[in-house]
Write a protein that holds these residues in place. Structure first.
Motif, PDB file in Angstrom:
ATOM      1  N   PRO A  23      32.653 105.746  14.537  1.00 45.53           N
ATOM      2  CA  PRO A  23      32.014 104.524  14.039  1.00 45.53           C
ATOM      3  C   PRO A  23      32.204 103.404  15.050  1.00 45.53           C
ATOM      4  N   PRO A  24      31.272 102.489  15.113  1.00 49.12           N
ATOM      5  CA  PRO A  24      31.407 101.393  16.060  1.00 49.12           C
ATOM      6  C   PRO A  24      32.642 100.559  15.757  1.00 49.12           C
ATOM      7  N   ASP A  25      33.154  99.920  16.791  1.00 46.15           N
ATOM      8  CA  ASP A  25      34.368  99.134  16.671  1.00 46.15           C
ATOM      9  C   ASP A  25      34.173  97.978  15.689  1.00 46.15           C
ATOM     10  N   PRO A  26      34.983  97.885  14.646  1.00 45.11           N
ATOM     11  CA  PRO A  26      34.790  96.817  13.664  1.00 45.11           C
ATOM     12  C   PRO A  26      35.125  95.433  14.212  1.00 45.11           C
ATOM     13  N   ASP A  27      35.884  95.386  15.326  1.00 48.67           N
ATOM     14  CA  ASP A  27      36.290  94.084  15.862  1.00 48.67           C
ATOM     15  C   ASP A  27      35.162  93.359  16.569  1.00 48.67           C
ATOM     16  N   ILE A  28      34.116  94.120  16.942  1.00 57.01           N
ATOM     17  CA  ILE A  28      33.022  93.495  17.674  1.00 57.01           C
ATOM     18  C   ILE A  28      32.115  92.793  16.682  1.00 57.01           C
ATOM     19  N   PRO A  29      31.945  91.470  16.814  1.00 53.15           N
ATOM     20  CA  PRO A  29      31.083  90.775  15.861  1.00 53.15           C
ATOM     21  C   PRO A  29      29.633  91.162  16.102  1.00 53.15           C
ATOM     22  N   PRO A  30      28.815  91.182  15.043  1.00 52.83           N
ATOM     23  CA  PRO A  30      27.396  91.478  15.226  1.00 52.83           C
ATOM     24  C   PRO A  30      26.755  90.427  16.110  1.00 52.83           C
ATOM     25  N   MET A  31      25.713  90.835  16.841  1.00 50.53           N
ATOM     26  CA  MET A  31      25.143  89.963  17.854  1.00 50.53           C
ATOM     27  C   MET A  31      24.552  88.692  17.238  1.00 50.53           C
ATOM     28  N   ALA A  32      23.737  88.835  16.214  1.00 50.87           N
ATOM     29  CA  ALA A  32      23.110  87.671  15.594  1.00 50.87           C
ATOM     30  C   ALA A  32      23.760  87.424  14.237  1.00 50.87           C
ATOM     31  N   GLN A  33      24.292  86.222  14.045  1.00 48.69           N
ATOM     32  CA  GLN A  33      24.901  85.914  12.759  1.00 48.69           C
ATOM     33  C   GLN A  33      23.981  84.997  11.986  1.00 48.69           C
ATOM     34  N   ARG A  34      23.872  85.294  10.703  1.00 44.03           N
ATOM     35  CA  ARG A  34      23.040  84.438   9.874  1.00 44.03           C
ATOM     36  C   ARG A  34      23.752  83.108   9.655  1.00 44.03           C
ATOM     37  N   LEU A  35      22.973  82.057   9.456  1.00 40.23           N
ATOM     38  CA  LEU A  35      23.563  80.770   9.131  1.00 40.23           C
ATOM     39  C   LEU A  35      24.021  80.828   7.681  1.00 40.23           C
ATOM     40  N   ASP A  36      25.289  80.661   7.495  1.00 47.49           N
ATOM     41  CA  ASP A  36      25.866  80.933   6.195  1.00 47.49           C
ATOM     42  C   ASP A  36      26.890  79.833   5.941  1.00 47.49           C
ATOM     43  N   ALA A  37      26.799  79.189   4.771  1.00 46.42           N
ATOM     44  CA  ALA A  37      27.682  78.051   4.486  1.00 46.42           C
ATOM     45  C   ALA A  37      29.144  78.476   4.540  1.00 46.42           C
ATOM     46  N   ALA A  38      29.420  79.646   3.948  1.00 44.94           N
ATOM     47  CA  ALA A  38      30.813  80.115   3.923  1.00 44.94           C
ATOM     48  C   ALA A  38      31.312  80.366   5.347  1.00 44.94           C
ATOM     49  N   ALA A  39      30.408  80.975   6.155  1.00 47.62           N
ATOM     50  CA  ALA A  39      30.808  81.272   7.544  1.00 47.62           C
ATOM     51  C   ALA A  39      31.039  79.991   8.322  1.00 47.62           C
ATOM     52  N   ALA A  40      30.211  78.969   8.030  1.00 48.56           N
ATOM     53  CA  ALA A  40      30.357  77.696   8.729  1.00 48.56           C
ATOM     54  C   ALA A  40      31.692  77.052   8.391  1.00 48.56           C
ATOM     55  N   VAL A  41      32.052  77.070   7.095  1.00 47.10           N
ATOM     56  CA  VAL A  41      33.341  76.503   6.682  1.00 47.10           C
ATOM     57  C   VAL A  41      34.475  77.289   7.321  1.00 47.10           C
ATOM     58  N   GLU A  42      34.300  78.628   7.332  1.00 51.59           N
ATOM     59  CA  GLU A  42      35.327  79.469   7.930  1.00 51.59           C
ATOM     60  C   GLU A  42      35.497  79.145   9.420  1.00 51.59           C
ATOM     61  N   GLY A  43      34.330  78.959  10.085  1.00 50.86           N
ATOM     62  CA  GLY A  43      34.373  78.627  11.513  1.00 50.86           C
ATOM     63  C   GLY A  43      35.090  77.315  11.759  1.00 50.86           C
ATOM     64  N   LEU A  44      34.809  76.329  10.885  1.00 52.13           N
ATOM     65  CA  LEU A  44      35.455  75.024  11.008  1.00 52.13           C
ATOM     66  C   LEU A  44      36.968  75.170  10.850  1.00 52.13           C
ATOM     67  N   GLY A  45      37.341  75.961   9.837  1.00 56.30           N
ATOM     68  CA  GLY A  45      38.769  76.190   9.603  1.00 56.30           C
ATOM     69  C   GLY A  45      39.428  76.858  10.798  1.00 56.30           C
ATOM     70  N   ARG A  46      38.739  77.876  11.334  1.00 50.48           N
ATOM     71  CA  ARG A  46      39.254  78.579  12.508  1.00 50.48           C
ATOM     72  C   ARG A  46      39.496  77.615  13.658  1.00 50.48           C
ATOM     73  N   LYS A  47      38.466  76.745  13.891  1.00 52.35           N
ATOM     74  CA  LYS A  47      38.572  75.781  14.986  1.00 52.35           C
ATOM     75  C   LYS A  47      39.775  74.870  14.767  1.00 52.35           C
ATOM     76  N   ALA A  48      39.947  74.413  13.518  1.00 54.08           N
ATOM     77  CA  ALA A  48      41.047  73.500  13.222  1.00 54.08           C
ATOM     78  C   ALA A  48      42.384  74.186  13.484  1.00 54.08           C
ATOM     79  N   VAL A  49      42.498  75.439  13.013  1.00 48.72           N
ATOM     80  CA  VAL A  49      43.751  76.167  13.205  1.00 48.72           C
ATOM     81  C   VAL A  49      44.002  76.394  14.689  1.00 48.72           C
TER      82      VAL A  49
END
Lengths: 265, 375
Positions: free
Chosen positions: B97-123
């Motif tokens: 199976p493909p490596d799960p660590d590799i993020p998919p190339m195109a990510q949908r714009l997703d409110a939850a993902a955006a909040v998560e990204g913001l949190g990641r950046k802050a951390v």
């Protein structure tokens, strides 16, 4: 266990031929009228003490460094004194792995394998991906490793990835610089097996620099030893009984004896 | 010509010929694709006269698989190419199976993902700050430990860094200081002449160079030269596992790599600043002489009059502070290099940007401080 040479019909010129090679740095003479011939289908091992110019010889054969005198012929074609464009075409005809792998650290394994194809040929993106993946799997890596960066790989995987990159253009001739150095004996044996498997399947000519006696016994059909700025080359059986003191010490020394004890010969 | 075709009823015979190489892959594929397969039930491939490399074998396999999908059976007449067997064997291995660590190339714009990204950046930002504080703390404690014995001050290493960061920077620092004071004097003279206050050009040059420009420009040049050099040197050592080797030998890498650079720069930068002040004043004097016809004696008298007791020291006191900031930024970025040569480049860039930023920030704080102190 060593493979038998499988000469390819119709091919008369040797794969690699070095004639009267002289390499000199300042006053230090590294090679003095050195001759070396590797026939097609052979696995040729280059052995020599530190500072005998194994790497210089390899770099000269690869056309990375111009010799002071002498000629190098790859597949019957003289490569010393060639221009940029001609040398580039010659370089598409062989694959090389370097001692430390020399994978490009900012590229993934897949991109590393694709790089020679992109630079030398024009291929559609789908072909690039599939062919690179095929090569990666051919050297025994799984598809998951394809998207990893070299810093995320183990030593054995780096060697395999480097081999996949060397095979990217399906060259008939392969140069391996210390292919098993830095590997544990089990990984080294597995790597030797892989080399022999590919040699058998693809009828490759392989020239390798190695210090690993096990690798020499397992893979090489002929061995060339660099002594006194010259090369002494013979079959494995012939070289082992050569009277030259360094060669004798190398093949008959303490380590070699230990090896024969282990193998019960 | 890569192959010749012969049609016999429902059977198509393909005779492969010549060298099938990776270089001719596209041509060979288009040739294969040109054969009309309509009505063909049986494909006979004769590869006896051709030599296929691995890539070509993969192409042939692809073609035969495509034919099989159309219900066309295929067989080889004579031997199948050896490279094809290798391809079959390789591809027959279980596809992991493909490596799960590799993020998919195109990510949908997703409110939850955006909040998560913001949190990641802050951390990540917090980690960066705490890592920096940690580095400062370790450097300080190493300095205290090393201060106990003189031998661990590594004078040879310090001397080398004083030379590399100070002595070799003299030409460029001199040139910049000269040009800046000339520009300052020229601009000042143009404005002040309107009020007949030519003589105050001297005050402008003296106070400007001694208090601000001399030290600030020297620090910025040194940040560009030595901050990047520190990061690149230490970063390359990290990549080569030399830093790990030092630790393994029982040597504190901070003591050997970081402290000599900081001390060396703390010595070199004030000296460079004094030098840059002198060249700056000389440059201003020459311009006043040529442009305003002011005798050099008058210029030097006016310089001495315009200097308050603090002017020179107010500028110079900043130099060691800037030196510490530059050396800390450079060495810290170097120590953070992990993995690849790309990271080395990124950290070297960061070292320069960061040290220039800290130098200017510190200069602003000094300005406020001195204003409060009425100096």
């Amino acid at each position: 266990m060593a493979a038998t040479a499988t000469p390819i019909p119709g091919a008369t010129t040797p794969a690699v031929e070095v004639r009267g090679l002289v390499n000199r740095f300042g006053r230090q003479v590294v090679h003095d009228k050195l001759d070396m011939t590797v026939e097609r289908g052979e696995v040729f091992g280059i052995v020599g003490g530190s500072g005998t110019g194994k790497s210089v010889l390899l770099r000269t054969i690869l056309g990375l460094q111009a010799p002071r005198a002498g000629s190098v012929l790859l597949g019957g074609r003289e490569i010393t004194g060639l221009g940029h464009a001609e040398l580039r075409a010659v370089k598409a005809g062989y694959g090389v792995t370097f001692q430390q792998g020399a994978l490009f650290s900012s590229l993934t394994v897949l991109q590393n394998v694709q790089l020679p194809m992109i630079e030398q040929l024009r291929l559609p993106a789908r072909d690039l991906d599939e062919l690179a993946l095929l090569k990666i799997r051919m050297v025994g890596l799984d598809a998951g490793a394809a998207h990893k960066f070299p810093s995320q790989l183990s030593g054995g995987m780096v060697k395999r990835a480097a081999l996949a990159r060397a095979l990217a253009l399906d060259p008939p001739l392969l140069f391996l610089d210390e292919p098993t150095s830095g590997l544990d004996p089990i990984s080294a044996a597995a790597f030797d097996e892989l080399v022999m498997y590919l040699h058998g399947e693809l009828k490759l000519t392989i020239v390798m620099i190695t210090h690993d006696l096990d690798t020499i016994y397992r893979t090489c059909t002929r061995v060339g030893v660099l002594v006194n700025r010259h090369m002494v080359s013979d079959t494995l059986a012939g070289i082992v009984s050569h009277p030259e003191p360094w060669i004798h010490a190398y093949f008959m020394g303490e380590r070699a004896r230990e090896r024969s004890v282990r193998h019960g010969t | 010509m890569y192959c010749a075709a012969q049609r016999q009823g429902e059977e198509l015979r393909l005779a492969l010929q010549g060298e099938w190489r990776l270089a001719g892959l596209v041509a060979a594929r288009s040739e294969l694709a040109a054969f009309p397969l309509a009505g063909v039930r049986q494909l006979v491939v004769d590869a006896g006269q051709a030599r296929l490399d691995v890539s070509a074998a993969w192409l042939l396999r692809d073609f035969l698989a495509g034919a099989a999908a159309q219900g066309i059976a295929a067989r080889f007449e004579g031997e199948s190419p050896p490279a094809l067997a290798l391809v079959e064997k390789t591809l027959a291995g279980v596809m992991p199976p493909p490596d799960p660590d590799i993020p998919p190339m195109a990510q949908r714009l997703d409110a939850a993902a955006a909040v998560e990204g913001l949190g990641r950046k802050a951390v990540q930002a917090w980690h960066l700050v705490s890592d920096g504080l940690d580095f400062i703390g370790r450097t300080a404690s190493s300095a205290v430990l090393a201060a106990r014995s003189l031998r661990r001050w590594r004078p040879t290493s310090i001397a080398r860094h004083v030379f590399d960061t100070g002595v070799t920077a003299i030409p460029i620092v001199a040139l910049i200081a000269f040009l800046i004071s000339v520009i300052l004097a020229y601009m000042g003279a143009q404005q002040l002449r309107k009020f007949g206050a030519d003589i105050f050009v001297v005050d402008l040059v003296t106070v400007g160079v001694l208090r601000e420009l001399g030290v600030l420009l020297t620090a910025i040049i040194v940040a560009g030269r030595s901050g990047s050099a520190f990061a690149a040197e230490i970063g390359a050592m990290c990549l080569n596992e030399e830093v790990d080797a030092l630790s393994a030998i029982g040597v504190n890498p901070i003591e050997v790599l970081v402290l000599p650079r900081i001390i060396g720069l703390v010595i070199a930068l004030p000296l460079l600043t004094v030098f840059s002040d002198l060249v700056g004043l000389a440059g201003g004097g020459l311009l006043c002489h040529w442009l305003l016809g002011m005798p050099l004696v008058q210029y030097s008298n006016r310089v001495i009059e315009s200097i308050a007791s603090t002017t020179f020291w107010v500028g110079l006191i900043k130099a060691p502070v800037f030196a510490v900031l530059i050396a800390l930024s450079g060495t810290w970025c170097g120590m953070r290099v992990r993995g690849s040569s790309r990271d080395l480049g990124a950290q070297t860039t960061l070292a320069v940007v960061q040290s220039i930023f800290f130098v200017i920030l510190a200069d602003a704080l000094f300005a406020v401080l001195f204003m409060e102190m009425d100096i």
